[in-house]
Write a protein that holds these residues in place. Structure first.
Motif, short mmCIF file in Angstrom:
data_model
loop_
_atom_site.label_atom_id
_atom_site.label_comp_id
_atom_site.label_asym_id
_atom_site.label_seq_id
_atom_site.Cartn_x
_atom_site.Cartn_y
_atom_site.Cartn_z
N ILE A 11 0.83 -1.19 0.00
CA ILE A 11 0.00 0.00 0.00
C ILE A 11 0.87 1.25 0.00
O ILE A 11 1.80 1.38 0.81
CB ILE A 11 -0.93 0.00 1.23
CG1 ILE A 11 -1.88 -1.19 1.15
CG2 ILE A 11 -1.70 1.30 1.35
CD1 ILE A 11 -2.76 -1.37 2.36
N ASP A 12 0.54 2.17 -0.90
CA ASP A 12 1.21 3.47 -0.96
C ASP A 12 0.53 4.37 0.06
O ASP A 12 -0.61 4.80 -0.12
CB ASP A 12 1.07 4.04 -2.37
CG ASP A 12 1.70 5.41 -2.53
OD1 ASP A 12 2.19 5.98 -1.54
OD2 ASP A 12 1.67 5.93 -3.66
N VAL A 21 -9.56 1.60 -0.93
CA VAL A 21 -10.60 1.20 -1.88
C VAL A 21 -10.08 0.08 -2.78
O VAL A 21 -10.76 -0.94 -2.98
CB VAL A 21 -11.07 2.41 -2.73
CG1 VAL A 21 -11.94 1.96 -3.89
CG2 VAL A 21 -11.81 3.40 -1.85
N ASP A 22 -8.87 0.24 -3.30
CA ASP A 22 -8.30 -0.80 -4.16
C ASP A 22 -8.14 -2.12 -3.40
O ASP A 22 -8.38 -3.20 -3.95
CB ASP A 22 -6.94 -0.36 -4.71
CG ASP A 22 -7.04 0.75 -5.75
OD1 ASP A 22 -8.17 0.99 -6.26
OD2 ASP A 22 -6.01 1.38 -6.04
N SER A 23 -7.76 -2.04 -2.13
CA SER A 23 -7.61 -3.25 -1.32
C SER A 23 -8.94 -3.96 -1.11
O SER A 23 -9.03 -5.19 -1.20
CB SER A 23 -6.99 -2.89 0.04
OG SER A 23 -5.72 -2.33 -0.13
N ILE A 24 -9.97 -3.17 -0.82
CA ILE A 24 -11.30 -3.76 -0.63
C ILE A 24 -11.77 -4.44 -1.92
O ILE A 24 -12.28 -5.57 -1.89
CB ILE A 24 -12.31 -2.69 -0.17
CG1 ILE A 24 -11.98 -2.24 1.25
CG2 ILE A 24 -13.75 -3.20 -0.26
CD1 ILE A 24 -12.71 -1.00 1.71
N ILE A 25 -11.57 -3.78 -3.04
CA ILE A 25 -11.97 -4.36 -4.32
C ILE A 25 -11.22 -5.66 -4.57
O ILE A 25 -11.81 -6.65 -5.03
CB ILE A 25 -11.74 -3.35 -5.46
CG1 ILE A 25 -12.73 -2.19 -5.32
CG2 ILE A 25 -11.86 -4.01 -6.83
CD1 ILE A 25 -12.45 -1.00 -6.21
N SER A 26 -9.93 -5.69 -4.26
CA SER A 26 -9.14 -6.91 -4.45
C SER A 26 -9.66 -8.06 -3.60
O SER A 26 -9.81 -9.19 -4.07
CB SER A 26 -7.67 -6.66 -4.09
OG SER A 26 -7.10 -5.73 -4.97
N VAL A 27 -9.96 -7.77 -2.34
CA VAL A 27 -10.45 -8.81 -1.44
C VAL A 27 -11.84 -9.30 -1.88
O VAL A 27 -12.12 -10.50 -1.85
CB VAL A 27 -10.47 -8.32 0.02
CG1 VAL A 27 -11.20 -9.29 0.93
CG2 VAL A 27 -9.05 -8.08 0.51
#
Length: 68
Positions: A11-12, A21-27
């Motif tokens: 994570i940056d 948001v990108d992490s939630i989408i990935s999970v």
């Protein structure tokens, strides 16, 4: 035997909201058919956190001057 899936995220921290948001989408991609349920749980938890950060309102009712 139980198979455990593991996801490692990098994570940056200069872009916290976008990265979360990108992490939630990935999970969510690992849980087809359960995305709405998961997002509702996240929404509830984030809402509780936001509510806890709000300044506490004065619980005493405002006193008004009564005219004679």
């Amino acid at each position: 035997m139980v198979v455990v899936k593991k996801v490692e995220l990098s994570i940056d921290l200069t872009r916290p909201a976008e990265e979360l948001v990108d992490s939630i989408i990935s999970v969510l991609s690992f849980f087809p058919g359960r995305q709405q349920e998961i997002l509702q749980q996240v929404d509830h938890t984030v809402g509780d956190m936001l509510a806890a950060m709000q300044p506490k309102e004065d619980t005493e009712p405002e006193k008004t001057e009564e005219s004679p």
